[in-house]
Scaffold this active site. Structure first.
Site, PDB file in Angstrom:
ATOM      1  N   ASP A   1      76.444 116.826  19.284  1.00 43.40           N
ATOM      2  CA  ASP A   1      77.235 116.701  20.237  1.00 43.40           C
ATOM      3  C   ASP A   1      78.646 116.098  19.661  1.00 43.40           C
ATOM      4  O   ASP A   1      78.206 115.306  18.717  1.00 43.40           O
ATOM      5  CB  ASP A   1      76.642 115.850  21.621  1.00 43.40           C
ATOM      6  CG  ASP A   1      78.032 115.780  22.575  1.00 43.40           C
ATOM      7  OD1 ASP A   1      78.780 116.739  22.844  1.00 43.40           O
ATOM      8  OD2 ASP A   1      78.145 114.590  23.185  1.00 43.40           O
TER       9      ASP A   1
ATOM     10  N   ASP B   1      74.450 112.403  23.707  1.00 42.41           N
ATOM     11  CA  ASP B   1      74.042 111.123  24.304  1.00 42.41           C
ATOM     12  C   ASP B   1      73.033 110.945  25.453  1.00 42.41           C
ATOM     13  O   ASP B   1      72.946 109.812  25.925  1.00 42.41           O
ATOM     14  CB  ASP B   1      75.654 111.002  24.938  1.00 42.41           C
ATOM     15  CG  ASP B   1      75.761 111.871  26.014  1.00 42.41           C
ATOM     16  OD1 ASP B   1      75.356 112.509  26.660  1.00 42.41           O
ATOM     17  OD2 ASP B   1      77.133 111.827  26.574  1.00 42.41           O
TER      18      ASP B   1
ATOM     19  N   ASP C   1      73.941 115.832  28.026  1.00 43.19           N
ATOM     20  CA  ASP C   1      73.293 116.899  26.955  1.00 43.19           C
ATOM     21  C   ASP C   1      72.090 116.942  27.397  1.00 43.19           C
ATOM     22  O   ASP C   1      71.261 117.439  26.492  1.00 43.19           O
ATOM     23  CB  ASP C   1      73.624 116.519  25.459  1.00 43.19           C
ATOM     24  CG  ASP C   1      75.124 116.270  25.232  1.00 43.19           C
ATOM     25  OD1 ASP C   1      75.617 117.558  25.318  1.00 43.19           O
ATOM     26  OD2 ASP C   1      75.558 115.271  24.587  1.00 43.19           O
TER      27      ASP C   1
END
Length: 613
Positions: A317, A506, A510
């Protein structure tokens, strides 16, 4: 490596048995006293082995190491090898004691590293400080943590400032400064001054409790290797007994001396004991998990530790993972005023907004702001702010906001969120806001490829221009932008079809893709239930290099376990060959078996000590 000798029932039993055995050598051979001393030595050292063997037989587990030792020693008594019968059992128990000692010391060292639990809370009451059990504390309680004490509960500091030792949670040796308003986690140690903290969670839901539970259950989900060794032992031992029986029976039927081949069959039984494999494999994964925890990496199970070594693709991410996850001003461009004047003007306007971008600008200005002369303040959804500073019309926002008000805006090539500013229809300049890239992000792709990761990918919901710029700076070649959460799931499913994939995020936004990936890794967010629930690996301090370290630990652990398995098998086959041809004795077979087990254990414990750059 075996640091602590524990005086317990097992050691006392060994000493007494060894004493009787030694005294037998000072008596007349084959005398009544000689036999009495040997029998006493045998009974003292073996009675628990007989008890355990009968218990296992009652539960349907006939063939184990206890059964092998009993069979071997009874056979030795039968052929008149009384001292060897006692020696076999004595050496076996000494080996078991040393093995247990090594394992216990290993577990104790890991538990000491992760001694997160505080037993009490210094509760602040109207009559003073009252010490209560940590489980009796409630959310909202105010408690005091003195210098040198562990913080017992997660909470928010309401009075005081200090430095905290967070190494037990994060593996990070540098103390962290905390002050009023900061969140603190249980398990960290107050180093400097007393703190008053308001509890935000019960102990059962605290960071320390979650970590303790996670580590206690870490070895429950076993790897294929562990399951194979367990199944192998159940099949292997009956086969060994059958082979030993045939080793005795066939030569005897062919006319060879029965006692000689019975002795060799007994050697075969002793050396075939699978102790080294049964002990060292699960211990290896336990040490790998413990070593990871020592370095601030929580791995949920031995299966997850094993899977880390299989990773071929790492998907990141962007926000909060590659970047810090908070906006900062990275550029101020002014055409009419000085840069500081433009920043001051914009800060006055933005000080009335709660938007993260507005807060970033105010934070960058860093001075007291007088916004009493701001009038007719209006936030225009998705575009910015219109207001008056005294009698001057001020616009602060997107390019579209200024263009709708017939203000010409100069093009620029800056990457990030750009805030344009005008006064009385005159374009003054712009401020660039961006999510700052973490220092370690610039080298993470290179380091991952150096340890065998073939593909590094970034997924982000941000605009393509921003994502492209970040990827170019951190040397990630493959990226996807403008993604909704469902888009990330769909893309990750396709990547998983092509390779064994880890996703790093995180841990909150996610969670779906972390759960979907072959290995889900959560950055930071240690106190989050969602993080602990979804991720297979929790990186306890927000550092990408922990990913590299976790993969290295996994590979080292598997390499040591494979070596132990091969070493034990080759060594045992060698001794079995020698025993078949009468080159070894039965007590030497025991020494060899004990030696293989101890060497495998000591080699496994290197995982805890091995330097990992």
């Amino acid at each position: 490596m075996i640091r602590k000798i524990k005086i317990n029932e097992e050691l006392i039993k060994i000493i007494i048995s060894a004493l009787f055995f030694t005294l037998s050598f000072f008596t007349t051979k084959n005398s009544i006293l000689y036999f009495v001393l040997l029998i006493l030595s045998y009974i003292v050292i073996s009675y628990e082995i007989y008890i355990d063997a009968f218990k296992n037989i009652f539960h349907g587990e006939i063939f184990d190491e206890n059964f092998l030792m009993i069979l071997a020693t009874i056979g030795a008594f039968y052929i008149g090898e009384y001292p060897e019968a006692v020696m076999v059992m004595l050496l076996f128990e000494i080996g078991e004691y040393l093995s247990d000692l090594a394992v216990d010391n290993s577990k104790e060292s890991i538990n000491n590293l992760l001694d997160l639990r505080a037993d009490y809370v210094n509760l602040k009451t109207e009559t003073g400080i009252k010490k209560i059990d940590v489980n009796a504390a409630k959310i909202g309680d105010i408690f005091v943590v003195k210098p040198g004490e562990k913080i017992p509960l997660d909470g928010i500091i309401i009075n005081g400032d200090s430095y905290l030792d967070t190494s037990s949670l994060t593996g990070e040796g540098v103390p962290r400064f905390v002050t009023i308003g900061d969140n603190v986690l249980s398990g960290t140690v107050n180093l400097d001054r007393a703190l008053e903290i308001k509890a935000s969670a019960l102990f059962a839901n605290s960071a320390a409790s979650k970590i303790i539970d996670l580590l206690e259950n870490a070895t429950n989900n076993k790897t294929k290797t562990e399951k194979f060794i367990t199944s192998f032992s159940k099949i292997y031992t009956p086969i060994v007994v059958l082979c030993a029986f045939l080793l005795f029976l066939i030569p005897t039927l062919l006319g060879y001396d029965a006692n000689t081949w019975l002795y060799r069959a007994l050697e075969f039984l002793v050396i075939s004991c699978p102790c080294a494999l049964v002990i060292s494999v699960p211990l290896g994964f336990f040490c790998g998990i413990g070593r990871s925890s020592k370095d601030g990496i929580l791995i949920k199970s031995s299966k997850d530790l094993d899977n880390l070594s299989k990773i071929d693709t790492v998907v990141f991410d962007k926000t909060g993972t590659i970047t810090k996850g908070n906006f900062e001003v990275i550029k101020i461009k002014s055409y009419k005023l000085g840069e500081e004047e433009l920043l001051e003007l914009t800060s006055k306007v933005e000080s009335l907004s709660n938007h993260p971008i507005a807060k970033a600008i105010v934070r960058r200005y860093g001075k007291d702001i007088d916004n009493s002369n701001i009038f007719h303040f209006a936030e225009i959804g998705g575009m910015g702010i219109k207001c008056y500073l005294n009698n001057e019309e001020i616009l602060v926002g997107t390019k579209k906001l200024l263009e709708q008000n017939n203000i010409n805006v100069l093009d620029n090539k800056d990457v990030g969120t750009i805030i344009y500013i005008s006064m009385n229809k005159e374009y003054l300049g712009y401020i660039v806001i961006a999510d700052v890239i973490k220092d370690e992000s610039y080298t993470i792709s290179h380091k991952l490829k150096n340890i065998g990761i073939n593909r590094v990918v970034m997924l982000s919901g941000d605009d393509k221009k921003i994502v492209s710029d970040v990827c170019e700076k951190v040397k990630i070649d493959e990226y996807y932008s403008n993604l909704l959460p469902i888009d990330k799931v769909n893309i990750l499913e396709k990547i998983k079809e092509e390779s064994f994939t880890a996703f790093v995020g995180d841990g909150i936004n996610d969670a779906p893709v972390i759960k979907l990936s072959d290995i889900g890794m959560a950055m930071g967010n240690l106190g989050s239930d969602v993080t602990i629930e979804a991720a297979d690996v929790v990186l306890m301090h927000d550092n990408l290099e922990s990913i590299v370290k976790a993969i290295k630990i996994s590979k080292i652990t598997k390499r040591i376990i494979k070596f132990n398995i091969m070493f034990a098998i080759v060594f045992k086959i060698t001794i079995l060959f020698l025993a078949t041809f009468g080159i070894t004795s039965i007590w030497m077979a025991v020494v060899s078996d004990v030696g293989v087990t101890l060497l495998s254990i000591l080699n496994t414990l290197r995982i805890m000590k091995k330097k990992i750059d």
